[in-house]
Write an enzyme that holds these catalytic residues in place. Structure first.
Site, short mmCIF file in Angstrom:
data_model
loop_
_atom_site.label_atom_id
_atom_site.label_comp_id
_atom_site.label_asym_id
_atom_site.label_seq_id
_atom_site.Cartn_x
_atom_site.Cartn_y
_atom_site.Cartn_z
CG ASP A 97 -4.14 8.02 7.70
OD1 ASP A 97 -4.29 6.80 7.58
OD2 ASP A 97 -4.09 8.80 6.73
CD GLU A 100 -3.01 -0.67 2.39
OE1 GLU A 100 -3.11 0.47 2.85
OE2 GLU A 100 -3.60 -1.66 2.85
#
Length: 274
Positions: A65, A54
């Site tokens: 995040d 990724e």
């Protein structure tokens, strides 16, 4: 149009299934600490046994995040890394010899700013196999699914433990694999996961024939081994990004750069041998 990049990821999952193995899927933030080092880290991750990678697009206002990846994004943004830079980095890694399938992890706004026509043309041109857009709900994803299919790129959905009755709808238009979120909240290393995570993953498996991967919070070889028993792939993000952050002082100096890269490689390698 070509489906070469899609086939690259499909072939990895087929090969691993035939060998009764689970894909290790590291995440890194492109441009952290700089683009040249990102390319070197990709080589180290592949050497360490990564199966799919990724590539995180740095973003100033992330929703999913945690603080570790937020700091990595801040470092990358100081180097003026953007969406197109990330795709160019994937192609440079391929030209340098990488055979890993690359998944672009981007929030929707940078894609919208680039323009959908340009974005999808560039995805295939830069040999991106998959796409994850964490802030794109399934109810608004039809156009992105259609365009992804047209260029042979897998649009990979996130499914959370709270998705419950929406699971079937989320996985119905997916391709590549299904990304199961192991815990509620943002990314980050954890010592425990959602209480019913195994039952949740089983419910996703029952709803799709695609491979199922799990991520969010997985940070040790023991945790990778645990989820490898019930999933086709395991994503490790924050723990790797934190390791990169720890060795930046080594990476910044020519005399110690190789040592820093070796530490990253060894960290990822031990995830496959708990």
């Amino acid at each position: 149009m070509t489906t070469q990049t899609t086939n690259r990821m499909d072939l990895v999952f087929r090969k691993l299934k035939a060998e009764n193995r689970t894909a290790l899927i590291p995440f890194l933030t492109v441009g952290d600490p700089d683009l040249e080092t990102t390319l070197a880290i990709i080589t180290e991750l592949e050497t360490a046994g990564a199966d799919i990678l990724e590539l995180g697009v740095p973003y100033s206002d992330p929703l999913a995040d945690g603080p570790v990846i937020q700091r990595a994004s801040a470092r990358a943004l100081r180097g003026e890394v953007h969406l197109r830079t990330c795709m160019e980095t994937a192609l440079k890694a391929r030209e340098a010899g990488s055979s890993l399938p690359f998944i672009l992890f981007s929030y929707y706004n940078p894609i919208l700013q680039m323009g959908l026509d340009t974005f999808f043309a560039d995805l295939n041109k830069h040999e991106i196999s998959g796409l994850i857009i964490p802030d794109l709900p399934v109810e608004e994803s039809a156009e992105m699914r259609r365009r992804s299919d047209e260029v042979g790129v897998n649009l990979i959905p996130l499914v959370a433990p709270t998705s419950s009755e929406r699971i079937a709808k989320i996985v119905s238009g997916a391709s590549g694999f299904i990304y199961c979120v192991s815990s509620l909240g943002v990314t980050g290393e954890r010592s425990s996961f959602h209480a019913d995570v195994e039952a949740f993953i089983d419910s996703v498996r029952q709803a799709t024939d695609l491979p199922v991967a799990v991520g969010f919070g997985i940070s040790t070889g023991e945790q990778v081994a645990r989820f490898a028993q019930i999933c086709d792939g395991v994503v490790v993000g924050s723990a790797i990004v934190r390791k990169i952050e720890e060795v930046i002082p080594l990476l910044d100096h020519p005399a110690t750069r190789n040592e820093g890269l070796l530490q990253i490689r060894e960290f990822v390698a031990q995830l496959k041998r708990p």
